[in-house]
Design an enzyme around this catalytic site. Structure first.
Site, PDB file in Angstrom:
ATOM      1  N   GLY A  14       0.796  -1.222   0.000  1.00  0.00           N
ATOM      2  CA  GLY A  14       0.000   0.000   0.000  1.00  0.00           C
ATOM      3  C   GLY A  14       0.833   1.278   0.000  1.00  0.00           C
ATOM      4  N   ASN A  15       1.959   1.269   0.722  1.00  0.00           N
ATOM      5  CA  ASN A  15       2.731   2.513   0.822  1.00  0.00           C
ATOM      6  C   ASN A  15       3.448   2.882  -0.480  1.00  0.00           C
ATOM      7  OD1 ASN A  15       4.498   0.364   1.147  1.00  0.00           O
ATOM      8  ND2 ASN A  15       5.948   1.584   2.309  1.00  0.00           N
ATOM      9  N   LYS A 131     -13.082 -10.535   4.558  1.00  0.00           N
ATOM     10  CA  LYS A 131     -12.440  -9.291   4.119  1.00  0.00           C
ATOM     11  C   LYS A 131     -13.486  -8.172   3.968  1.00  0.00           C
ATOM     12  CE  LYS A 131      -8.478  -7.949   1.936  1.00  0.00           C
ATOM     13  NZ  LYS A 131      -7.135  -8.127   2.433  1.00  0.00           N
ATOM     14  N   LYS A 215      -2.756 -10.066  -2.590  1.00  0.00           N
ATOM     15  CA  LYS A 215      -1.703  -9.779  -3.574  1.00  0.00           C
ATOM     16  C   LYS A 215      -0.393 -10.501  -3.258  1.00  0.00           C
ATOM     17  CE  LYS A 215       1.261  -6.413  -1.697  1.00  0.00           C
ATOM     18  NZ  LYS A 215       0.996  -6.745  -0.302  1.00  0.00           N
ATOM     19  N   LYS A 277       2.396 -12.478   3.940  1.00  0.00           N
ATOM     20  CA  LYS A 277       3.707 -12.244   3.315  1.00  0.00           C
ATOM     21  C   LYS A 277       4.675 -13.368   3.651  1.00  0.00           C
ATOM     22  CE  LYS A 277       3.102  -7.324   3.897  1.00  0.00           C
ATOM     23  NZ  LYS A 277       2.107  -7.223   2.827  1.00  0.00           N
TER      24      LYS A 277
HETATM   25  P1  ADP Z   1       1.036  -4.020   2.568  1.00  0.00           P
HETATM   26  O1  ADP Z   1       0.140  -2.934   2.074  1.00  0.00           O
HETATM   27  O2  ADP Z   1       2.454  -3.810   2.181  1.00  0.00           O
HETATM   28  O3  ADP Z   1       0.533  -5.409   2.269  1.00  0.00           O
HETATM   29  P2  ADP Z   1       0.301  -4.496   5.365  1.00  0.00           P
HETATM   30  O4  ADP Z   1      -0.117  -3.385   6.257  1.00  0.00           O
HETATM   31  O5  ADP Z   1      -0.726  -5.455   4.884  1.00  0.00           O
HETATM   32  O6  ADP Z   1       1.087  -3.825   4.167  1.00  0.00           O
HETATM   33  O7  ADP Z   1       1.428  -5.358   6.104  1.00  0.00           O
HETATM   34  C1  ADP Z   1       2.610  -4.770   6.637  1.00  0.00           C
HETATM   35  C2  ADP Z   1       2.470  -4.480   8.129  1.00  0.00           C
HETATM   36  O8  ADP Z   1       2.498  -5.679   8.895  1.00  0.00           O
HETATM   37  C3  ADP Z   1       3.595  -3.699   8.732  1.00  0.00           C
HETATM   38  O9  ADP Z   1       3.472  -2.316   8.498  1.00  0.00           O
HETATM   39  C4  ADP Z   1       3.477  -4.031  10.227  1.00  0.00           C
HETATM   40  O10 ADP Z   1       2.749  -3.023  10.917  1.00  0.00           O
HETATM   41  C5  ADP Z   1       2.640  -5.296  10.256  1.00  0.00           C
HETATM   42  N1  ADP Z   1       3.213  -6.432  10.985  1.00  0.00           N
HETATM   43  C6  ADP Z   1       2.461  -7.341  11.647  1.00  0.00           C
HETATM   44  N2  ADP Z   1       3.213  -8.274  12.222  1.00  0.00           N
HETATM   45  C7  ADP Z   1       4.504  -7.971  11.944  1.00  0.00           C
HETATM   46  C8  ADP Z   1       5.768  -8.584  12.257  1.00  0.00           C
HETATM   47  N3  ADP Z   1       5.829  -9.691  12.999  1.00  0.00           N
HETATM   48  N4  ADP Z   1       6.887  -8.007  11.785  1.00  0.00           N
HETATM   49  C9  ADP Z   1       6.828  -6.878  11.040  1.00  0.00           C
HETATM   50  N5  ADP Z   1       5.667  -6.252  10.710  1.00  0.00           N
HETATM   51  C10 ADP Z   1       4.512  -6.792  11.142  1.00  0.00           C
HETATM   52 MG    MG Z   2      -1.354  -6.216   2.958  1.00  0.00          MG
END
Ligand code: ADP
Ligand code: MG
Length: 315
Positions: A14-15, A131, A215, A277
């Site tokens: 997203g960022n 979702k 994604k 992820k």
């Molecule tokens: P994207 O849009 O890149 O998919 P998400 O917000 O879905 O981003 O996922 C990334 C987020 O996951 C990070 O910003 C963080 O706040 C969160 N997160 C949750 N658990 C963890 C972890 N164990 N280590 C690092 N980040 C984590």
């Molecule tokens: Mg995400």
């Protein structure tokens, strides 16, 4: 084409795209720099991306259209995903072309592939939609949406009602042949936007379905299908952590899939954000020897590929 080039599938979070039209137009400039850095370093890059805010915006806009003009029927979510792929693809390919030209790279055409991703109609996710999608509704609006469109509505923490949809696993990238031809001929391809347009097979017909494919999983399948060496998931954190958000947080540089599975079982990764992820990274790393996944910040992609930062997941 240089056979020794390492092939990288990048999944943009997203960022990398921002939340609004003007934000996205600015964000893609930084994103394009990070991507072209990798191309300049000699890698072959394929770009996939999320679409959460964008598909939400499009869905709300189309719902407002139907409310305003009764001759305009409801827009299916699958069509909203298609619109988001085109809109995001346009901004990305525009910025990537410009960044390539700024660096005197003139031989790499950039294209966006509108991508359908087949899901299984009997995927268990369809029995348990989780979702939330689109705008909040009153109880009365929610009832109408259930009756008129067959939506599944859930009360969301006292803020009103929201539609929930299933998040099934990607089974097949329908346009993979076209994507592979473009990539193999040296073009920079943007594909599987928003996890792909979810479709189910009905004989020869592919029917759009009201679902959202993660994604991270769609990018993983794309990386496997293109025989990539690297799956890079670019997100809002530089590294993956155990004890995330706690005083004894530990940032991870490198883990094998066995360690990653153990941390997943111990619940270190939040479902819906970091968990998919790490799951995607593990799946990719285990799909063939030599395949590596990397999770890091967009701005750190180049250093991550060099092995200087990020979290690497390997067999
Ligand atoms: P994207 O849009 O890149 O998919 P998400 O917000 O879905 O981003 O996922 C990334 C987020 O996951 C990070 O910003 C963080 O706040 C969160 N997160 C949750 N658990 C963890 C972890 N164990 N280590 C690092 N980040 C984590
Ligand atoms: Mg995400």
């Amino acid at each position: 084409m240089d056979a020794k080039k390492q092939r990288i599938v990048i999944a943009l979070g997203g960022n990398a795209l921002g939340n609004t039209l003007p934000e996205q137009m600015e964000a893609v400039k930084i994103t394009a720099k990070a991507i072209v850095d990798l191309i300049e370093e000699g890698s072959e890059v394929i770009v996939a991306h999320g679409n959460g805010p964008q598909v939400g915006m499009i869905n709300n806009a189309m719902a407002a259209l139907s409310r305003e003009d009764s001759s305009q029927p409801n827009t299916p979510l699958s069509v909203c995903v298609a619109m988001s792929q085109a809109y995001i693809g346009y901004d990305l390919q525009n910025a990537l072309r410009e960044e390539l030209y700024n660096r005197e790279i003139h031989h790499i055409p950039v294209a966006t592939m509108i991508t359908q991703v087949r899901v299984d109609a009997d995927d268990p996710a369809f029995d348990n939609p989780t979702k939330p999608i689109g705008h909040f509704m009153t109880a009365e609006q929610a009832k109408t949406a259930e009756e008129q469109y067959g939506y599944i509505m859930r009360e969301d923490a006292g803020r009103g009602y929201r539609r929930v949809v299933a998040s099934p696993k990607p089974a097949e990238i329908v346009e993979i042949g076209a994507i592979r031809s473009l990539v193999d001929s040296g073009q920079l391809v943007i594909a599987c936007g928003g996890g792909g347009i979810p479709v189910t097979r009905q004989g020869n017909h592919l029917k759009g379905t009201g679902a959202v494919i993660d994604k991270d999983f769609a990018s993983e399948l794309l990386a496997e299908e293109l025989n990539a060496d690297f799956l890079i998931i670019l997100t809002a954190v530089e590294k993956v952590a155990v004890n995330f958000g706690k005083p004894d947080v530990k940032w991870l540089d490198d883990l094998d899939t066995r360690e990653a599975r153990r941390y997943m079982d111990e619940g270190h990764f939040a479902p819906g954000s970091m968990l998919p992820k790490v799951q995607a990274a593990v799946k990719f790393a285990e799909s063939k020897p030599g395949r590596t996944a990397l999770i890091t910040l967009l701005e750190k992609a180049k250093e991550g590929v060099r092995g200087q930062t990020g979290t690497r997941i390997h067999q």
